[in-house]
Write a protein that holds these residues in place. Structure first.
Motif, mmCIF file in Angstrom:
data_model
loop_
_atom_site.group_PDB
_atom_site.id
_atom_site.type_symbol
_atom_site.label_atom_id
_atom_site.label_comp_id
_atom_site.label_asym_id
_atom_site.label_seq_id
_atom_site.Cartn_x
_atom_site.Cartn_y
_atom_site.Cartn_z
ATOM 1 N N ILE A 402 0.957 -1.640 -0.271
ATOM 2 C CA ILE A 402 -0.428 -0.059 -0.195
ATOM 3 C C ILE A 402 1.165 1.207 0.026
ATOM 4 C CG2 ILE A 402 -1.602 1.414 1.423
ATOM 5 C CD1 ILE A 402 -2.886 -1.235 2.253
ATOM 6 N N LYS A 403 2.324 1.566 0.406
ATOM 7 C CA LYS A 403 2.813 2.297 1.065
ATOM 8 C C LYS A 403 3.387 3.020 -0.951
ATOM 9 C CE LYS A 403 5.359 2.142 5.098
ATOM 10 N NZ LYS A 403 6.214 0.930 5.635
ATOM 11 N N ASN A 404 3.427 1.762 -1.539
ATOM 12 C CA ASN A 404 3.911 1.446 -2.645
ATOM 13 C C ASN A 404 2.964 2.158 -3.370
ATOM 14 O OD1 ASN A 404 7.094 0.824 -3.016
ATOM 15 N ND2 ASN A 404 6.374 -0.670 -1.886
ATOM 16 N N ASN A 405 1.295 1.406 -3.519
ATOM 17 C CA ASN A 405 0.512 1.712 -4.628
ATOM 18 C C ASN A 405 -0.726 2.537 -3.826
ATOM 19 O OD1 ASN A 405 1.720 0.106 -6.863
ATOM 20 N ND2 ASN A 405 2.068 -1.296 -5.219
ATOM 21 N N PRO A 406 0.019 2.961 -3.024
ATOM 22 C CA PRO A 406 -1.404 4.411 -1.958
ATOM 23 C C PRO A 406 -2.930 3.863 -2.171
ATOM 24 C CG PRO A 406 0.135 5.589 -3.081
ATOM 25 C CD PRO A 406 0.522 4.533 -3.295
ATOM 26 N N GLU A 407 -3.099 4.188 -3.694
ATOM 27 C CA GLU A 407 -4.349 4.120 -4.731
ATOM 28 C C GLU A 407 -5.167 2.447 -5.241
ATOM 29 O OE1 GLU A 407 -6.296 7.128 -3.750
ATOM 30 O OE2 GLU A 407 -4.801 7.507 -3.021
ATOM 31 N N ALA A 408 -4.930 1.818 -4.954
ATOM 32 C CA ALA A 408 -4.878 0.395 -5.350
ATOM 33 C C ALA A 408 -5.691 -0.290 -4.586
ATOM 34 C CB ALA A 408 -3.773 -0.499 -5.134
ATOM 35 N N PRO A 409 -7.070 -0.275 -4.423
ATOM 36 C CA PRO A 409 -8.618 -1.004 -4.003
ATOM 37 C C PRO A 409 -8.192 -2.671 -3.289
ATOM 38 C CG PRO A 409 -8.962 -0.414 -6.495
ATOM 39 C CD PRO A 409 -7.577 0.039 -5.718
ATOM 40 N N GLU A 410 -7.518 -2.893 -4.695
ATOM 41 C CA GLU A 410 -7.188 -4.507 -4.186
ATOM 42 C C GLU A 410 -6.106 -4.566 -3.062
ATOM 43 O OE1 GLU A 410 -7.627 -3.579 -8.716
ATOM 44 O OE2 GLU A 410 -6.016 -2.871 -6.936
ATOM 45 N N LEU A 411 -5.764 -4.070 -2.912
ATOM 46 C CA LEU A 411 -4.356 -4.149 -2.168
ATOM 47 C C LEU A 411 -5.346 -3.372 -0.512
ATOM 48 C CD1 LEU A 411 -0.993 -2.526 -3.051
ATOM 49 C CD2 LEU A 411 -2.208 -5.004 -2.586
ATOM 50 N N HIS A 412 -6.132 -2.760 -0.354
ATOM 51 C CA HIS A 412 -6.819 -2.106 0.912
ATOM 52 C C HIS A 412 -8.195 -3.475 1.144
ATOM 53 C CE1 HIS A 412 -5.258 1.758 1.602
ATOM 54 N NE2 HIS A 412 -5.406 2.114 0.168
ATOM 55 N N TYR A 413 -8.160 -3.816 0.383
ATOM 56 C CA TYR A 413 -9.486 -4.924 0.991
ATOM 57 C C TYR A 413 -8.475 -5.791 1.528
ATOM 58 C CZ TYR A 413 -13.502 -2.477 -1.315
ATOM 59 O OH TYR A 413 -14.086 -0.799 -1.062
ATOM 60 N N ARG A 414 -7.747 -6.440 0.339
ATOM 61 C CA ARG A 414 -7.007 -7.375 0.991
ATOM 62 C C ARG A 414 -6.169 -7.198 2.073
ATOM 63 N NH1 ARG A 414 -4.276 -11.546 -1.558
ATOM 64 N NH2 ARG A 414 -5.976 -11.319 -3.126
ATOM 65 N N LEU A 415 -6.514 -6.076 2.663
ATOM 66 C CA LEU A 415 -5.538 -5.655 4.521
ATOM 67 C C LEU A 415 -6.733 -5.882 5.244
ATOM 68 C CD1 LEU A 415 -3.508 -5.027 6.239
ATOM 69 C CD2 LEU A 415 -3.530 -2.393 5.475
ATOM 70 N N VAL A 416 -8.150 -5.764 4.792
ATOM 71 C CA VAL A 416 -9.236 -5.773 5.615
ATOM 72 C C VAL A 416 -9.224 -7.356 5.925
ATOM 73 C CG1 VAL A 416 -11.698 -5.349 5.829
ATOM 74 C CG2 VAL A 416 -10.316 -3.582 4.785
ATOM 75 N N ALA A 417 -9.258 -7.818 5.177
ATOM 76 C CA ALA A 417 -9.341 -9.296 5.196
ATOM 77 C C ALA A 417 -8.198 -10.052 6.071
ATOM 78 C CB ALA A 417 -9.401 -10.416 3.436
ATOM 79 N N TYR A 418 -7.238 -9.286 6.000
ATOM 80 C CA TYR A 418 -6.557 -9.929 7.084
ATOM 81 C C TYR A 418 -6.178 -9.749 8.705
ATOM 82 C CZ TYR A 418 -3.592 -11.639 2.608
ATOM 83 O OH TYR A 418 -3.377 -12.615 1.251
ATOM 84 N N LEU A 419 -6.542 -8.589 8.474
ATOM 85 C CA LEU A 419 -6.960 -8.256 10.140
ATOM 86 C C LEU A 419 -8.003 -8.422 10.871
ATOM 87 C CD1 LEU A 419 -6.208 -4.183 8.936
ATOM 88 C CD2 LEU A 419 -5.008 -5.514 10.494
ATOM 89 N N PHE A 420 -9.379 -8.754 9.964
ATOM 90 C CA PHE A 420 -9.728 -9.350 10.081
ATOM 91 C C PHE A 420 -9.349 -10.413 11.108
ATOM 92 C CE2 PHE A 420 -13.489 -6.324 9.347
ATOM 93 C CZ PHE A 420 -14.129 -6.388 9.458
ATOM 94 N N ALA A 421 -8.895 -11.662 9.796
ATOM 95 C CA ALA A 421 -8.489 -13.580 10.113
ATOM 96 C C ALA A 421 -8.037 -12.953 11.323
ATOM 97 C CB ALA A 421 -7.758 -13.616 9.403
ATOM 98 N N ASP A 422 -6.918 -11.676 11.804
ATOM 99 C CA ASP A 422 -5.634 -11.882 12.769
ATOM 100 C C ASP A 422 -6.739 -11.251 13.636
ATOM 101 O OD1 ASP A 422 -3.282 -12.449 13.641
ATOM 102 O OD2 ASP A 422 -3.340 -10.360 13.500
ATOM 103 N N GLY A 423 -7.848 -11.111 13.782
ATOM 104 C CA GLY A 423 -9.185 -10.715 15.121
ATOM 105 C C GLY A 423 -8.545 -9.377 15.397
#
Length: 468
Positions: A402-423
């Motif tokens: 995300i630091k390198n691609n701040p406007e890429a929605p794919e990366l932001h949604y994936r981070l949401v998924a990982y954060l949920f998976a990590d509690g």
């Protein structure tokens, strides 16, 4: 008793003059040769690539004809070839004393300065040559080259245009002009120039070809093909136009037509590795993998250093799920071009399919190092860590992506998924707002990765609020 000097004014072929000169040297005699005979002997040795012998002849020539400037300029050229620059300058200085307005002296001096990277001095010498020559076309071209070396492509264009005013058929100037426009990314100006040029010279195949290239770079592919067709109508055996037309057809996904055009080049020149590779790519796009592989193999048979052909063989094997074999060919491509992120990506993917997650992870790490703007690479790299149940690492990977691609929605949604998976529900919801603010329509990416989140009412309500 005084030594007798013989005079020879040969009209026969240069080889006979050379034999007489060598006889004189062998016998330590003193024959007199006309200046044009010396010229012939010098040129003979130059053509035979024997600069030392040519220099020896010039020494005799200068001693007998001390006021003939051409011997000194030839001497300078030969010293330049032998990389003896001080001697070359010395010869030119002597020549300038004899003939201060000889343009060849300044042109040659300009060439030497250019080779030394002393571009300002090169320009000074070339401008003097321009003042004293009737053959301005050559000097104008040389000045344009110096400006290119200086990185001043605007000035280079000006002198190339002046060169074309002297000779509209100067193809080198046309190609160099296209190169300068390309470097400056001024395809619109390039198109305008070549259109105007063609109005005056409609049968210039080089101009039509360069116009086609400009259209191609502007992604005006249909117009590019028309321009290449005009070039081929004028010059039927113009292989480069066939090749570029084929590449343009690939851009239009007309792969079968492209294959036929590429094959037409074989009517006019020997098949080369790049053309075979291009044909292989077309068959690959048509998913005719055996034919593609055959042409890629033909390419590497001609040039084993063509990395794209080895890579292409790997792609065809990967398509056939022969992952272990594909890996071998990807590595051959990588050995030639170790900094190509596409090759590293292919290797990472092959290792992943072979269940070798450690090697896959290492290869993906290399991909994002070489091309941090590759969003798919960040996603796949993090997925490998996710499969290894290293949630902390995959969150770190996506955050770096995300630091390198701040406007890429794919990366932001994936981070949401990982954060949920990590509690980390609170962090996940904060991140969800960021993702939705970038592109709410791509919220489905979250559910593709973690389908169970579709039943989370809080998430659905947030998404709906953004969509409204």
């Amino acid at each position: 008793m005084e030594e007798e000097e013989f005079e020879f004014e040969f009209s026969e072929d240069p080889k006979h003059s050379v034999e007489r000169f060598e006889e004189m040297v062998r016998n330590d005699d003193h024959y007199f040769f006309d200046s044009h005979v010396f010229d012939n002997i010098i040129d003979y040795y130059i053509e035979k690539n024997e600069p030392s012998k040519a220099l020896r002849v010039i020494e005799y020539a200068v001693s007998q004809h001390p006021f003939v400037v051409t011997f000194l300029t030839k001497q300078a050229q030969l010293y330049l070839i032998m990389n003896n620059l001080p001697k070359a300058f010395e010869s030119l200085n002597k020549a300038e004393l004899l003939e201060p307005s000889d343009s060849d002296i300044f042109l040659l001096r300009g060439n030497i300065y250019e080779n030394l990277g002393r571009y300002d001095e090169a320009l000074e010498a070339l401008f003097k040559a321009l003042e004293h020559t009737d053959m301005q076309e050559e000097v104008l071209m040389q000045i344009a080259y110096v400006y290119q070396n200086l990185g001043d492509y605007e000035q280079a264009i000006e002198y190339l245009k002046r060169c074309l005013q002297k000779n509209m058929e100067n193809q080198d100037a046309l190609y160099e002009l296209a190169f300068c426009y390309d470097v400056l990314d001024k395809q619109d100006e390039s198109i305008q120039f070549y259109q105007q040029y063609i109005d005056n010279e409609p049968y210039s195949y080089a101009a039509w070809y360069n116009l086609g290239n400009a259209y191609h770079k502007y992604e005006m592919f249909e117009k590019a093909i028309d321009a290449y067709d005009y070039a081929l109508l004028i010059k039927e055996d113009f292989s480069s136009a066939y090749f570029n037309k084929g590449n343009t057809l690939i851009q239009l996904n007309k792969f079968e037509e492209a294959i036929e055009v590429f094959k037409q080049t074989f009517d006019y020149e020997m098949p080369d590795a790049h053309t075979y590779c291009a044909i292989g790519e077309c068959y690959e796009k048509l998913e005719k993998m055996e034919e593609a592989r055959n042409y890629y193999k033909k390419a590497v048979k001609i040039s084993s250093a063509l990395a794209d052909a080895w890579y292409g063989i790997g792609v065809t094997l990967d398509f056939e799920q022969r992952y272990f074999e594909s890996l071998h060919y990807y590595k051959k491509a990588l050995k030639i071009d170790e900094s190509n992120p596409d090759y590293w990506f292919a290797i990472a993917d092959a290792y992943y399919k072979l269940k070798n997650l450690d090697e896959s992870e290492k290869a993906y790490e290399k991909v994002v190092e070489l091309n941090p703007l590759d969003v798919d690479a960040w996603l796949d790299y993090s997925s490998v860590s996710f499969e290894q149940k290293d949630l902390k690492k995959c969150i770190e990977i996506i955050a770096e992506g995300i630091k390198n691609n701040p406007e890429a929605p794919e990366l932001h949604y994936r981070l949401v998924a990982y954060l949920f998976a990590d509690g980390q529900a609170k962090e996940a919801l904060t991140q969800l707002h960021k993702a939705l603010s970038i592109d709410p329509e791509k919220h489905y990416l979250l559910f593709e990765y973690l389908p169970m989140l579709q039943n989370n009412k809080v998430i659905i309500d947030i998404i709906n609020s953004f969509r409204r």
